[in-house]
Write a protein that holds these residues in place. Structure first.
Motif, mmCIF file in Angstrom:
data_model
loop_
_atom_site.group_PDB
_atom_site.id
_atom_site.type_symbol
_atom_site.label_atom_id
_atom_site.label_comp_id
_atom_site.label_asym_id
_atom_site.label_seq_id
_atom_site.Cartn_x
_atom_site.Cartn_y
_atom_site.Cartn_z
ATOM 1 N N SER A 20 -6.985 -27.425 -26.507
ATOM 2 C CA SER A 20 -7.798 -28.410 -25.816
ATOM 3 C C SER A 20 -6.982 -29.136 -24.759
ATOM 4 O O SER A 20 -7.468 -29.385 -23.644
ATOM 5 C CB SER A 20 -8.379 -29.426 -26.818
ATOM 6 O OG SER A 20 -9.214 -28.794 -27.755
ATOM 7 N N ALA A 23 -6.408 -26.860 -21.834
ATOM 8 C CA ALA A 23 -7.613 -26.795 -21.008
ATOM 9 C C ALA A 23 -7.792 -28.081 -20.214
ATOM 10 O O ALA A 23 -8.151 -28.052 -19.028
ATOM 11 C CB ALA A 23 -8.829 -26.535 -21.889
ATOM 12 N N ARG A 24 -7.535 -29.222 -20.854
ATOM 13 C CA ARG A 24 -7.673 -30.506 -20.155
ATOM 14 C C ARG A 24 -6.745 -30.580 -18.953
ATOM 15 O O ARG A 24 -7.151 -30.977 -17.856
ATOM 16 C CB ARG A 24 -7.380 -31.671 -21.108
ATOM 17 C CG ARG A 24 -7.679 -33.052 -20.526
ATOM 18 C CD ARG A 24 -6.913 -34.149 -21.222
ATOM 19 N NE ARG A 24 -5.481 -34.060 -21.001
ATOM 20 C CZ ARG A 24 -4.877 -34.462 -19.875
ATOM 21 N NH1 ARG A 24 -5.568 -34.998 -18.880
ATOM 22 N NH2 ARG A 24 -3.565 -34.352 -19.746
ATOM 23 N N LEU A 27 -7.897 -28.134 -16.111
ATOM 24 C CA LEU A 27 -9.075 -28.614 -15.399
ATOM 25 C C LEU A 27 -8.770 -29.882 -14.613
ATOM 26 O O LEU A 27 -9.265 -30.064 -13.494
ATOM 27 C CB LEU A 27 -10.219 -28.849 -16.386
ATOM 28 C CG LEU A 27 -10.748 -27.583 -17.065
ATOM 29 C CD1 LEU A 27 -11.776 -27.942 -18.140
ATOM 30 C CD2 LEU A 27 -11.371 -26.630 -16.047
ATOM 31 N N ILE A 44 -19.326 -24.248 -19.538
ATOM 32 C CA ILE A 44 -18.354 -23.969 -20.591
ATOM 33 C C ILE A 44 -18.067 -22.476 -20.703
ATOM 34 O O ILE A 44 -16.907 -22.060 -20.824
ATOM 35 C CB ILE A 44 -18.845 -24.542 -21.933
ATOM 36 C CG1 ILE A 44 -18.836 -26.074 -21.877
ATOM 37 C CG2 ILE A 44 -17.968 -24.056 -23.094
ATOM 38 C CD1 ILE A 44 -19.424 -26.745 -23.093
ATOM 39 N N LEU A 47 -15.868 -21.380 -17.721
ATOM 40 C CA LEU A 47 -14.515 -21.918 -17.840
ATOM 41 C C LEU A 47 -13.748 -21.253 -18.982
ATOM 42 O O LEU A 47 -12.542 -21.014 -18.872
ATOM 43 C CB LEU A 47 -14.568 -23.432 -18.046
ATOM 44 C CG LEU A 47 -15.113 -24.241 -16.868
ATOM 45 C CD1 LEU A 47 -15.258 -25.710 -17.260
ATOM 46 C CD2 LEU A 47 -14.218 -24.107 -15.645
ATOM 47 N N SER A 48 -14.441 -20.958 -20.074
ATOM 48 C CA SER A 48 -13.796 -20.273 -21.199
ATOM 49 C C SER A 48 -13.247 -18.928 -20.749
ATOM 50 O O SER A 48 -12.119 -18.548 -21.104
ATOM 51 C CB SER A 48 -14.792 -20.085 -22.347
ATOM 52 O OG SER A 48 -15.228 -21.315 -22.853
ATOM 53 N N LEU A 51 -10.235 -19.519 -18.331
ATOM 54 C CA LEU A 51 -9.042 -20.053 -18.991
ATOM 55 C C LEU A 51 -8.556 -19.166 -20.132
ATOM 56 O O LEU A 51 -7.484 -19.413 -20.693
ATOM 57 C CB LEU A 51 -9.312 -21.461 -19.518
ATOM 58 C CG LEU A 51 -9.646 -22.520 -18.452
ATOM 59 C CD1 LEU A 51 -10.055 -23.829 -19.113
ATOM 60 C CD2 LEU A 51 -8.466 -22.736 -17.522
ATOM 61 N N VAL A 58 -12.506 -25.808 -24.745
ATOM 62 C CA VAL A 58 -12.981 -26.155 -23.408
ATOM 63 C C VAL A 58 -13.953 -27.329 -23.484
ATOM 64 O O VAL A 58 -13.879 -28.270 -22.690
ATOM 65 C CB VAL A 58 -13.652 -24.942 -22.732
ATOM 66 C CG1 VAL A 58 -14.306 -25.354 -21.409
ATOM 67 C CG2 VAL A 58 -12.621 -23.841 -22.493
ATOM 68 N N ARG A 59 -14.861 -27.286 -24.456
ATOM 69 C CA ARG A 59 -15.800 -28.396 -24.637
ATOM 70 C C ARG A 59 -15.040 -29.690 -24.974
ATOM 71 O O ARG A 59 -15.365 -30.766 -24.440
ATOM 72 C CB ARG A 59 -16.794 -28.076 -25.750
ATOM 73 C CG ARG A 59 -17.873 -29.155 -25.927
ATOM 74 C CD ARG A 59 -18.859 -28.791 -27.026
ATOM 75 N NE ARG A 59 -19.658 -27.632 -26.666
ATOM 76 C CZ ARG A 59 -19.490 -26.413 -27.169
ATOM 77 N NH1 ARG A 59 -18.526 -26.188 -28.071
ATOM 78 N NH2 ARG A 59 -20.259 -25.411 -26.807
#
Length: 231
Positions: A20, A23-24, A27, A44, A47-48, A51, A58-59
């Protein structure tokens, strides 16, 4: 003692948290660098795939970015990239900070422990040593350490209600979105202002700490309004 199932669950949770955060950061970099323009939908599934990770981290990353005001969640539309703060928002954030941070600094001067004063000095040194290039990957460390300095001042004030009020203002990340292609352009003066606050806290001088933080907040607000990247 935890059994195998509990340990496996804890390991999976830690791994998911790490993904997470990955991903943060990925982004956040795209948003801060302008690769993802304001108003861009953040799907989502897409992006999934981009990434290379599952939908869950991702969420979670999008929810974290919503808290940082880099992402909005809109009914019927989902997640989208927020607009950078306009001049009015910058002024409002400055007004809110002026009500909170000078008093937090004064309380920190009165209440900080020796360990907290040492931590503040170490954080300021890490900020000074961090890079301030034009890309998010180049100034991310500076942003994190500069934000941490303010959070540590709030922690040293030992008033959780004031600290929570300050935490609700994501001023550092939003301010950095207003810089132009040259990147952070006020690091030297901002560090000097942080130094004034630190020295007042270290001396236990409440009035000086209050005045130094007030000067810093006013200066940051004025520089944010004058940034080349302002809308």
């Amino acid at each position: 003692m935890n059994g195998p199932a509990e340990r496996a669950s804890a390991t999976a949770s830690a791994a998911r948290g790490s993904r997470s955060e990955q991903a943060r950061r990925a982004l956040a970099a795209r948003i801060m660098d302008g690769t993802l323009a304001p108003g861009t939908p953040l799907r989502i599934g897409v992006l999934s795939h981009e990434l290379g990770m599952s939908a869950t981290p991702v969420r979670e990353a999008l929810n974290l970015l919503t808290g940082e005001k880099l992402v909005d969640y809109l009914p019927m539309r989902g997640f989208v990239v927020t607009m950078p703060p306009d001049d009015d928002q910058v002024r409002w954030m400055g007004e809110a900070r002026l009500l909170l941070e000078p008093e937090l600094a004064a309380l920190a001067a009165a209440r900080a422990t020796a360990s907290q004063r040492e931590d503040l000095a170490a954080t300021l040194e890490r900020t000074r040593s961090a890079g301030v290039g034009a890309r998010f990957s180049e100034y991310e460390g500076y942003l994190q350490h500069s934000s941490a300095f303010h959070a540590e001042i709030a922690g040293a004030a030992r008033n959780p209600y004031l600290a929570a009020a300050l935490e609700a203002i994501p001023v550092h990340t939003l301010r950095f979105r207003r810089f132009g292609d040259a990147g952070v352009d006020d690091a030297e003066v901002s560090l000097a202002e942080h130094r004034e606050v630190l020295e007042a806290v270290q001396r236990g001088d409440e009035d000086a700490a209050r005045a130094a933080m007030s000067a810093h907040v006013r200066g940051v607000t004025a520089r944010s309004l004058g940034s080349a990247g302002s809308p």
